[in-house]
Design a protein around this motif. Structure first.
Motif, PDB file in Angstrom:
ATOM      1  N   GLY A 147       0.728  -1.494  -0.121  1.00 40.21           N
ATOM      2  CA  GLY A 147       0.037  -0.047  -0.164  1.00 40.21           C
ATOM      3  C   GLY A 147       0.884   1.358  -0.085  1.00 40.21           C
ATOM      4  O   GLY A 147       0.344   2.572   0.226  1.00 40.21           O
ATOM      5  N   LYS A 148       2.117   1.228  -0.250  1.00 39.08           N
ATOM      6  CA  LYS A 148       3.152   2.276  -0.140  1.00 39.08           C
ATOM      7  C   LYS A 148       3.818   2.291  -1.307  1.00 39.08           C
ATOM      8  O   LYS A 148       4.660   3.381  -1.563  1.00 39.08           O
ATOM      9  CB  LYS A 148       3.979   2.327   1.106  1.00 39.08           C
ATOM     10  CG  LYS A 148       3.308   2.350   2.470  1.00 39.08           C
ATOM     11  CD  LYS A 148       2.515   3.727   2.616  1.00 39.08           C
ATOM     12  CE  LYS A 148       1.842   3.739   3.916  1.00 39.08           C
ATOM     13  NZ  LYS A 148       1.324   5.350   4.203  1.00 39.08           N
ATOM     14  N   ASP A 149       3.669   1.513  -2.515  1.00 42.58           N
ATOM     15  CA  ASP A 149       4.046   1.827  -3.723  1.00 42.58           C
ATOM     16  C   ASP A 149       3.297   2.866  -4.388  1.00 42.58           C
ATOM     17  O   ASP A 149       2.313   2.503  -4.881  1.00 42.58           O
ATOM     18  CB  ASP A 149       4.117   0.450  -4.505  1.00 42.58           C
ATOM     19  CG  ASP A 149       5.103  -0.477  -3.787  1.00 42.58           C
ATOM     20  OD1 ASP A 149       6.319  -0.104  -3.487  1.00 42.58           O
ATOM     21  OD2 ASP A 149       4.593  -1.789  -3.604  1.00 42.58           O
ATOM     22  N   ALA A 150       3.878   3.978  -4.859  1.00 36.25           N
ATOM     23  CA  ALA A 150       3.485   5.144  -5.430  1.00 36.25           C
ATOM     24  C   ALA A 150       3.834   5.719  -6.738  1.00 36.25           C
ATOM     25  O   ALA A 150       5.068   5.343  -7.086  1.00 36.25           O
ATOM     26  CB  ALA A 150       3.189   6.239  -4.428  1.00 36.25           C
ATOM     27  N   GLY A 200      -1.596  -2.363  -8.766  1.00 36.39           N
ATOM     28  CA  GLY A 200      -1.683  -2.221  -7.398  1.00 36.39           C
ATOM     29  C   GLY A 200      -0.941  -0.822  -6.791  1.00 36.39           C
ATOM     30  O   GLY A 200      -0.968  -0.487  -5.697  1.00 36.39           O
ATOM     31  N   LEU A 201      -0.456  -0.089  -7.817  1.00 38.36           N
ATOM     32  CA  LEU A 201       0.181   1.135  -7.109  1.00 38.36           C
ATOM     33  C   LEU A 201      -0.625   2.341  -6.721  1.00 38.36           C
ATOM     34  O   LEU A 201      -1.912   2.188  -7.250  1.00 38.36           O
ATOM     35  CB  LEU A 201       1.157   1.864  -8.181  1.00 38.36           C
ATOM     36  CG  LEU A 201       2.596   1.040  -8.571  1.00 38.36           C
ATOM     37  CD1 LEU A 201       2.419   0.039  -9.639  1.00 38.36           C
ATOM     38  CD2 LEU A 201       3.470   2.083  -8.969  1.00 38.36           C
ATOM     39  N   THR A 225      -5.586   7.363  -5.789  1.00 38.19           N
ATOM     40  CA  THR A 225      -5.368   7.468  -4.343  1.00 38.19           C
ATOM     41  C   THR A 225      -5.651   8.991  -3.787  1.00 38.19           C
ATOM     42  O   THR A 225      -6.377   8.770  -2.872  1.00 38.19           O
ATOM     43  CB  THR A 225      -3.942   7.026  -3.737  1.00 38.19           C
ATOM     44  OG1 THR A 225      -3.705   5.769  -4.454  1.00 38.19           O
ATOM     45  CG2 THR A 225      -3.994   7.064  -2.087  1.00 38.19           C
ATOM     46  N   SER A 226      -5.001  10.054  -4.376  1.00 33.30           N
ATOM     47  CA  SER A 226      -5.365  11.156  -3.917  1.00 33.30           C
ATOM     48  C   SER A 226      -5.146  12.172  -5.254  1.00 33.30           C
ATOM     49  O   SER A 226      -4.421  11.940  -5.882  1.00 33.30           O
ATOM     50  CB  SER A 226      -4.707  11.628  -2.684  1.00 33.30           C
ATOM     51  OG  SER A 226      -3.168  11.326  -2.975  1.00 33.30           O
TER      52      SER A 226
END
Length: 257
Positions: A104-107, A164-165, A194-195
């Motif tokens: 959940g932290k791969d961006a 899933g990024l 995500t944002s």
């Protein structure tokens, strides 16, 4: 009297010769410093290339003599191919060099204008960058939510989502455009990010590059690993902290620092 007539005829001859030569007449006298003969097209292609190489910076308008050329480029197959190649390189990097931890932290960060959404329809009405930016006019156009998607960028966006990024959109658009921006993005196929980070009143006091580096600092502070950035301006991808890789899309219409 005859001498005056001769002078007048000479001046008229010069004026006519300049007019016949057209827009190429003043382009380095048709030669480079090395003596190579050049055309207006050569000159404008060189200008565009040096914008992309970041040798030409801080320009406020496209040179008047190159407006037609730039207009043809950003509406051409070549522009689409150049964009496609950049996106393909991003996909190769994602497939071969990103060891995603999937926690959940791969961006990945995307800019919006001329990265996900195209402003070419707006700039077509603004002399293809030949007129100074009118922010009020541009924001009125953005508020209509009619910017088309850049197809290759949409392909990359969906590839990121499938892997899933966490997709983070960081734009220099101002906060009051949030609703119109979301509607526009969703309407042309972008959803599931995500944002969406836009500039608030305090952010407007700093340059775009400083604003975006501050956003990256905050994201890294929250534990995100920023594998890449895609943007059309160097101000979107330069500065510290950096992403592991950056990808620049072509844009000779304007410069944002």
């Amino acid at each position: 009297m005859s001498r005056n007539k001769s002078v007048l005829l000479g001046c008229l001859s010069l004026i006519i010769s300049v007019a016949v030569a057209g827009p190429e007449w003043n382009i380095l006298s048709h030669r480079t410093k090395d003596g190579l003969s050049i055309s207006l097209r050569n000159y404008c292609e060189s200008w565009r290339m040096n914008v992309e190489l970041h040798n030409i910076r801080e320009f406020q308008v496209v040179p008047e003599e190159c407006v037609g050329y730039i207009g043809k480029y950003v509406t051409s197959t070549q522009y689409k191919v150049d964009s496609e190649r950049a996106i393909e390189e991003a996909i190769v990097y994602l497939s071969t060099s990103c060891n995603l931890e999937k926690d959940g932290k791969d961006a990945w960060i995307f800019d919006i204008d001329d990265t996900l959404l195209s402003t070419v329809p707006y700039y077509k009405k603004q002399h293809f960058g030949g007129e100074k930016l009118n922010l009020t006019s541009l924001e009125e156009w953005m508020s209509q939510g009619k910017a088309p998607a850049l197809e290759n960028s949409l392909k990359l966006f969906n590839e990121m989502k499938a892997r899933g990024l966490q997709i983070i959109l960081v734009s220099s658009r101002r906060e009051h455009l949030r609703s119109a921006t979301i509607d526009n993005l969703v309407d042309v196929g972008y959803y599931g990010w995500t944002s969406l980070i836009l500039r608030g009143p305090d952010d407007e006091l700093m340059g775009v590059q400083n604003y975006k580096t501050e956003v990256r600092k905050q994201l890294i502070g929250e534990g995100y690993r920023i594998w890449g950035i895609v943007g059309d301006q160097y101000s979107s991808i330069e500065g510290l902290p950096r992403a592991k890789r950056t990808f620049k899309l072509p844009n000779p219409l304007y410069y944002v620092s």
